[in-house]
Design a protein around this motif. Structure first.
Motif, PDB file in Angstrom:
ATOM      1  N   GLU A 119       0.848  -1.195   0.000  1.00 50.61           N
ATOM      2  CA  GLU A 119       0.000   0.000   0.000  1.00 50.61           C
ATOM      3  C   GLU A 119       0.884   1.247   0.000  1.00 50.61           C
ATOM      4  OE1 GLU A 119      -3.068   0.324   2.836  1.00 50.61           O
ATOM      5  OE2 GLU A 119      -4.035  -1.571   2.286  1.00 50.61           O
ATOM      6  N   LEU A 120       0.536   2.200  -0.877  1.00 52.42           N
ATOM      7  CA  LEU A 120       1.222   3.481  -0.967  1.00 52.42           C
ATOM      8  C   LEU A 120       0.178   4.581  -1.154  1.00 52.42           C
ATOM      9  CD1 LEU A 120       4.221   2.693  -3.370  1.00 52.42           C
ATOM     10  CD2 LEU A 120       4.385   3.232  -0.946  1.00 52.42           C
ATOM     11  N   TYR A 121       0.369   5.678  -0.452  1.00 50.80           N
ATOM     12  CA  TYR A 121      -0.515   6.831  -0.622  1.00 50.80           C
ATOM     13  C   TYR A 121      -1.985   6.458  -0.393  1.00 50.80           C
ATOM     14  CZ  TYR A 121       3.770   7.749  -3.160  1.00 50.80           C
ATOM     15  OH  TYR A 121       5.097   7.840  -3.523  1.00 50.80           O
ATOM     16  N   GLY A 122      -2.211   5.518   0.518  1.00 47.81           N
ATOM     17  CA  GLY A 122      -3.561   5.111   0.837  1.00 47.81           C
ATOM     18  C   GLY A 122      -4.201   4.188  -0.183  1.00 47.81           C
ATOM     19  N   ARG A 123      -3.414   3.695  -1.149  1.00 51.99           N
ATOM     20  CA  ARG A 123      -3.949   2.790  -2.183  1.00 51.99           C
ATOM     21  C   ARG A 123      -2.976   1.634  -2.370  1.00 51.99           C
ATOM     22  NH1 ARG A 123      -4.604   6.629  -7.268  1.00 51.99           N
ATOM     23  NH2 ARG A 123      -5.720   4.849  -8.154  1.00 51.99           N
ATOM     24  N   ARG A 124      -3.523   0.516  -2.820  1.00 48.93           N
ATOM     25  CA  ARG A 124      -2.635  -0.591  -3.172  1.00 48.93           C
ATOM     26  C   ARG A 124      -1.824  -0.216  -4.405  1.00 48.93           C
ATOM     27  NH1 ARG A 124      -5.258  -6.040  -4.255  1.00 48.93           N
ATOM     28  NH2 ARG A 124      -6.488  -4.754  -5.664  1.00 48.93           N
ATOM     29  N   LEU A 125      -0.624  -0.768  -4.479  1.00 48.75           N
ATOM     30  CA  LEU A 125       0.254  -0.468  -5.607  1.00 48.75           C
ATOM     31  C   LEU A 125      -0.387  -0.886  -6.924  1.00 48.75           C
ATOM     32  CD1 LEU A 125       3.047   0.617  -6.368  1.00 48.75           C
ATOM     33  CD2 LEU A 125       3.964  -1.684  -6.028  1.00 48.75           C
TER      34      LEU A 125
ATOM     35  N   LEU B 164      -2.326   1.792  -8.775  1.00 47.60           N
ATOM     36  CA  LEU B 164      -1.661   2.983  -9.292  1.00 47.60           C
ATOM     37  C   LEU B 164      -1.404   2.813 -10.791  1.00 47.60           C
ATOM     38  CD1 LEU B 164       0.897   3.700  -6.431  1.00 47.60           C
ATOM     39  CD2 LEU B 164      -1.389   4.654  -6.764  1.00 47.60           C
TER      40      LEU B 164
END
Length: 632
Positions: free
Chosen positions: A295-301, A304
């Motif tokens: 998870e990055l920036y509140g979202r799964r990779l 993105l």
């Protein structure tokens, strides 16, 4: 009975059909499925598990238990043609085996598969008495190595200094071979030796030396060489000091060594692509897993856009290389007189593209791609290190590109080759069609030069025309048809430029290597079109009870073909700017049509991942099954 088989019981040897034959669910990788299942779950701790491979790599330890397991399953019987009592009836079988082993551990695949490389010159020479003796030893589990390279000469085989001096009833062998896989562990070594003092194309011969038959003190193995990748492999050397060798060790006839080696390498180069396919599958599977978990920036990779695009493009690259590799393996049987071209393209392009796939996937995994302990046993960094060797052995990148430049004039003069005789058309169709029967290998038809050009490349213009006609009836095929037409036109311009090339003092002009890169990409496009046309009616059908979306979605509306051709066209524009036309090309990252294409391709990718299947044009289950973590 070995310690391993005492623990596990004596496994039943592998037995499978030669091809991915249709069993009611469309063509599938049946031998690969059986082998992978018999090797056990690689997520557990067996001899060919991911964890074991990581530990052996860290310790630079030879994968002895893995090779023992492969021996107990009879994998080495597939290194022997059926006519000599082995299990090999078609080289697509061996491509499946190599890909399956490489997907788990490249070190084990290379260490065990080296026996085929050591034996293939004997099969090509068609010395039936010598072949029968060798086959019996391989069946008994004796490893074989191939001694070509020397410390100061590398790929320059005609400069070799290991000599075989003629005596009554045999030879006295003196000299050294270096950087030889399994030189220490093998009982037999096939040596390229200078048999005429002046050397030259007829001054070298092949000798199959049995180290067990040599007197003490005339042969010694050289220390293992530490390497960046495949750390556990036996990369060493061997030296001889007037070692007496019986005349029965001669492979073929005296003076035919270089010709036999070059023909044999056409076969092995075509099959080396299986190592790259396995590596790409492994790397892409790791990246999919990480993208689903991270998870990055509140979202799964995986949510993105940049990560999604990288995964989809890597998948398209893998499918294009699978089409090329399959055609190359089948061409060993169907188009052996063109294999000097086909094998050079395959051996250059597949490892090069997969190196690029792994480099791009490294960006998805970030720091985890470098770490040895903190994610998935450090598998990605090991995989990337290991795969770098594939582009080097059996003729490196420059050797294979040069092999293409040396044939430019003939290839350009003959293009486009359009097979006229029914048997020639059938041979080309059998190269493309997964389920078509294959003739037996005819080594006598192997040639150092493709004197009549390449019928695979020659099929590109006609295949583009056929696809355009299909697109008039099936509008969804129009984007792929447009790309095919663009690539066919580019092939015509490329051959015009090839025709204008002239040899330069000391070798081919620098531009020739760029043209060879472009030729390889267009050859791969021809393979993709051929595989599409000759398999589209059979491949999409799922097995009874299986959801349709797994393989059908790839083939529906030409999805995989469109994506593969788009990736090849992009690479072609990078290698030879302007070859696909003078019009400006928008940056691919901002092309909305391509963005939509790769977004659609991500569906079959994630479906195959979730189903526990190979990333492939055909169905093939993997032993670890569906992922244990969150859905991709």
């Amino acid at each position: 009975m070995t310690a391993l088989t005492e623990r596990t019981g004596a496994p039943t040897p592998l037995r499978a059909p030669a091809d991915a034959r249709d069993d009611g669910g469309g063509p599938r990788w049946r031998l690969a499925e059986q082998l992978d299942r018999r090797l056990g779950d690689p997520e557990a701790d067996g001899p060919l598990s991911y964890a074991r491979a990581a530990r052996e790599d860290a310790a630079e330890e030879f994968p002895a238990d893995a090779c023992e397991l492969l021996g107990s399953l009879g994998v080495h019987h597939y290194y022997i043609p059926a006519e000599y009592g082995g299990a090999l009836t078609g080289f697509p079988q061996l491509l499946q085996i190599v890909r399956t082993l490489a997907r788990r551990d490249l070190t084990s695949a290379i260490a065990h598969g080296k026996t085929f490389l050591g034996a293939v010159c004997v099969w090509v020479a068609e010395d039936r008495a010598g072949a029968a003796r060798l086959a019996s030893l391989i069946r008994a589990g004796e490893p074989v190595s191939l001694g070509l390279t020397e410390r100061t000469h590398g790929s320059d085989l005609m400069a070799g200094e290991l000599v075989a001096e003629r005596t009554d009833g045999g030879y006295l062998v003196s000299g050294e071979k270096w950087l030889i896989n399994n030189a220490t562990r093998s009982r037999l070594v096939c040596l390229l030796a200078r048999t005429a003092p002046e050397g030259g194309p007829r001054g070298f011969s092949l000798l199959l030396v049995d180290k067990n038959e040599l007197p003490e003190g005339v042969c010694r193995t050289l220390p293992k060489v530490r390497t960046l990748g495949i750390r556990g492999a036996d990369i060493s050397g061997i030296a001889f000091d007037r070692a007496p060798v019986d005349e029965r060790a001669l492979v073929g006839r005296e003076g035919e060594g270089p010709e036999t080696v070059l023909k044999a390498l056409q076969i092995t180069r075509s099959l080396c692509t299986g190592l790259s396919l396995g590596a790409a599958d492994h790397g892409l599977r790791l990246a999919c897993r990480f993208a689903a978990e991270r998870e990055l920036y509140g979202r799964r990779l995986i949510d993105l856009p940049a990560a999604r695009r990288t995964l989809a493009e890597s998948y398209a690259d893998l499918l294009a290389m699978e089409a090329l590799s399959t055609v190359a393996a089948r061409s060993i049987h169907t188009l052996p007189d063109e294999l000097s071209v086909t094998s050079a393209v395959a051996k250059y392009l597949a490892p090069t593209v997969v190196d690029d796939i792994l480099a791009r996937l490294r960006g998805v995994l970030g720091a985890r791609s470098y770490l040895t302990r903190y994610y998935a046993h450090g598998r990605f960094q090991k995989l990337e290190r290991d795969h770098r060797i594939v582009g080097i052995f059996d003729g490196n990148t420059m050797v294979n590109l040069y092999a293409l430049t040396a044939q430019f004039r003939t290839l350009a003069r003959r293009h486009p080759v359009r097979p006229g005789r029914p048997e020639d058309r059938q041979a080309l169709a059998a190269a493309f069609g997964h389920a078509r029967p294959l003739p037996r290998l005819r080594p006598g038809r192997l040639s150092l030069l493709a004197r009549h050009g390449s019928s695979v490349m020659g099929s590109l213009p006609t295949a583009a025309e056929v696809l355009a006609a299909q697109a008039s009836r099936e509008p969804a095929l129009a984007p792929a048809a447009d790309l095919a037409g663009t690539l066919a036109a580019a092939a015509g311009r490329l051959h015009t430029r090839m025709r204008a090339q002239r040899p330069a003092p000391g070798g081919a002009p620098v531009e020739s290597f760029d043209l060879a890169r472009g030729y390889s990409l267009l050859f791969a496009a021809a393979c993709c079109l051929g595989v599409w046309q000759h398999n589209r009616r059979e491949a999409p059908h799922p097995r009874t009870g299986e959801p349709k979306w797994r393989t059908e979605a790839l083939w529906r509306d030409g999805l995989w073909l469109h994506a593969a051709l788009a990736r090849l066209a992009e690479r072609l524009d990078q290698a030879l700017p302007g070859l696909t036309g003078p019009q400006p090309v928008r940056p691919f990252a901002y092309d909305p049509e391509l963005a939509e294409l790769y977004e659609r391709l991500l569906g079959p990718l994630t479906d195959q991942y979730q189903a526990g299947e190979l990333f492939s044009l055909l169905t093939g289950r993997i032993a670890e099954g569906p992922p244990k973590g969150p859905p991709c």
